[in-house]
Design an enzyme around this catalytic site. Structure first.
Site, PDB file in Angstrom:
ATOM      1  N   ALA A 202      -1.302  -0.972  -6.118  1.00 42.92           N
ATOM      2  CA  ALA A 202      -2.124  -1.532  -7.224  1.00 42.92           C
ATOM      3  C   ALA A 202      -1.825  -0.440  -8.314  1.00 42.92           C
ATOM      4  O   ALA A 202      -2.216  -0.795  -9.409  1.00 42.92           O
ATOM      5  CB  ALA A 202      -3.431  -1.575  -6.840  1.00 42.92           C
TER       6      ALA A 202
ATOM      7  N   CYS B 201      -6.820  16.506  13.849  1.00 44.27           N
ATOM      8  CA  CYS B 201      -7.653  16.813  12.622  1.00 44.27           C
ATOM      9  C   CYS B 201      -7.820  18.215  12.357  1.00 44.27           C
ATOM     10  O   CYS B 201      -8.278  19.057  13.025  1.00 44.27           O
ATOM     11  CB  CYS B 201      -9.182  16.026  12.708  1.00 44.27           C
ATOM     12  SG  CYS B 201     -10.164  16.370  11.383  1.00 44.27           S
TER      13      CYS B 201
ATOM     14  N   GLY C 177       0.842  -1.091   0.030  1.00 41.81           N
ATOM     15  CA  GLY C 177      -0.075  -0.070   0.046  1.00 41.81           C
ATOM     16  C   GLY C 177       0.944   1.262   0.093  1.00 41.81           C
ATOM     17  O   GLY C 177       1.549   1.366   0.831  1.00 41.81           O
ATOM     18  N   ALA C 178       0.544   2.170  -1.054  1.00 36.92           N
ATOM     19  CA  ALA C 178       1.369   3.386  -1.090  1.00 36.92           C
ATOM     20  C   ALA C 178       0.562   4.577  -1.062  1.00 36.92           C
ATOM     21  O   ALA C 178       0.550   5.618  -1.701  1.00 36.92           O
ATOM     22  CB  ALA C 178       2.186   3.381  -2.583  1.00 36.92           C
TER      23      ALA C 178
ATOM     24  N   CYS D  30     -14.652   7.507   9.125  1.00 33.65           N
ATOM     25  CA  CYS D  30     -13.918   8.802   9.011  1.00 33.65           C
ATOM     26  C   CYS D  30     -14.936   9.970   8.740  1.00 33.65           C
ATOM     27  O   CYS D  30     -15.557   9.867   7.593  1.00 33.65           O
ATOM     28  CB  CYS D  30     -12.824   8.700   7.770  1.00 33.65           C
ATOM     29  SG  CYS D  30     -11.637   9.995   7.683  1.00 33.65           S
TER      30      CYS D  30
END
Length: 422
Positions: free
Chosen positions: A35, A354, A8-9, A160
């Site tokens: 991917a 946040c 995962g990037a 989220c």
């Protein structure tokens, strides 16, 4: 020599690859599998969905930057993880063997759990990917020619909520700037038990702050909301009370809608025996290590964290940037120590920061630690938050292109907020 593979990037996996490469000597190999060839800065997607950013400003081809730092990059989807034999099978048939695996895939967007939900075969938009955001903007431009009711929010099971508030408030700002705000009623629909819950049980006076913001902008809201189905231009919403009893049904007609989806674990990860909980999220210990496989670690949205509290409608717990940063650093230190023959002892801080942009102002929320009871709970509003988020976007993109592994949140963001008590 050990081979460490990062899967995962995104905003967790890419910094992890850089930190691993910096922490380990050249006898160890670091490989990043993703991917796509593209890195995308997901927090900017609400802006993309309003035309305030273009794809080329929030994404880039990541391969040359990784390879410049000595990190192998493979742009293939992982089809299967053979955890018992330390192998990953990729979509093109390639098999990658590893000594350590760091899973940072992010979530699967489970729109299929809501009949008619989502931008692919459904009737609502999303800002969870840049492709979804671009599709939302294209539809938004058509909407501006024939405006009407807008429904924004988060489906039950989402984990989220910041982007839902950001998009709703930035959208309202955009409509005012276009001088068509009176033509567009807006309703905020959320599974949260109250406005500003955020999946965190509230942070400071987040409830009063965000309720006030929605009220001042004439945005109506429905909390404890469970969406039963969505049809073209029509959303069916069940509203519950604190005793988990349904108190009314709403049928909302809309011209445009953006709803955040439920999150689940990605298929290749969720299918690994004993690795995940029933929703497909990786179960980890305090060192971010799988409880079933000692050479698998995980960080970010793909890990399992119980809800902060029981709610009438399911509300997930968010994994925010500061928390993910601390998870990644803990994993890197633990892998480095194990390779040096030392025990893994580092734990993440699991704190939350946040920065929620509202178009012409913004709100900042700090929860240290994220799960109550807390040492710090802090919420502030002002135009400075909007400016801080813009600066954060630019710096994070710079960091990903230059391969810096220094922590952002504790070194810069907390200092800028004047918070020193962790």
């Amino acid at each position: 020599m050990a081979h460490i593979v990062v899967l995962g990037a995104g905003t967790g996996g890419t910094p992890a690859a850089y930190e691993l490469r910096e922490a380990l000597d050249d006898s160890h190999k670091v490989t990043l599998i993703n991917a796509s060839e593209i890195f995308q800065f997901v927090p900017s997607n609400p802006w993309v969905a309003l035309g305030w950013r273009k794809r080329e400003e929030t994404t880039f081809q990541i391969r040359p930057y990784l390879e410049r730092r000595g990190i192998q990059f493979i742009a293939q989807r992982a089809e299967k993880i053979d955890a018992a034999n330390n192998r990953i099978e990729l979509a093109d048939g390639t098999v990658v063997e590893y000594d350590y695996l760091l899973i940072a895939t992010g979530p699967r967007l489970a729109f299929e759990l809501i009949e008619g939900g989502g931008p692919e075969g459904g009737f609502t938009h999303s800002v969870c990917t840049v492709d979804h955001a671009e599709k939302a903007f294209a539809d938004y431009q058509r909407f501006l020619d024939d405006p009407g009711h807008v429904v924004v929010g988060a489906f039950q099971g989402a984990s989220c909520y910041g982007p839902a508030y950001e998009y709703a408030l930035a959208l309202e700002t955009d409509l005012r700037r276009r001088k068509i705000r009176p033509q567009v009623p807006i309703t905020f629909v959320t599974a949260e038990p109250y406005v500003g819950h955020m999946g965190l049980g509230g942070v400071g006076d987040s409830r009063g702050m965000l309720e006030g913001e929605l009220r001042d902008r004439h945005i109506k809201w429905i909390c404890n909301a469970k969406v039963s189905k969505v049809e073209n231009g029509k959303m069916y919403v069940e509203e519950y009370n604190d005793l988990k009893q349904k108190i009314r049904d709403h049928v909302l007609d809309f011209k445009f809608s953006m709803m955040l989806p439920p999150f689940r674990g990605v298929k290749a990860v969720a299918e690994v025996e004993n690795l995940c909980n029933p929703a497909g999220f990786v179960v980890v210990d305090q060192h971010q290590r799988s409880k079933a496989y000692k050479n698998i670690f995980s960080a970010g949205v793909c890990i399992a964290i119980p809800p902060v509290e029981d709610t009438p409608v399911p509300v997930g717990t968010p994994k925010t940037g500061y928390m993910i940063e601390s998870m990644v650093t803990a994993i890197v230190h633990n892998i480095r120590d194990e390779l040096a023959g030392k025990p893994a002892t580092t734990t993440g801080t699991w704190n939350t920061i946040c920065l929620a942009d509202m178009g012409d102002t913004g709100a900042a929320f700090v929860a240290l630690p994220q799960i109550p009871p807390r040492n710090v709970t802090w919420a502030k509003k002002g135009k400075w938050v909007h400016l801080a988020k813009v600066a954060f976007e630019k710096y994070f993109m710079y960091k990903m292109k230059t391969g810096h592994s220094e922590p952002i949140y504790e070194k810069y963001v907390l200092k800028a907020m004047g918070i020193t008590r962790l």
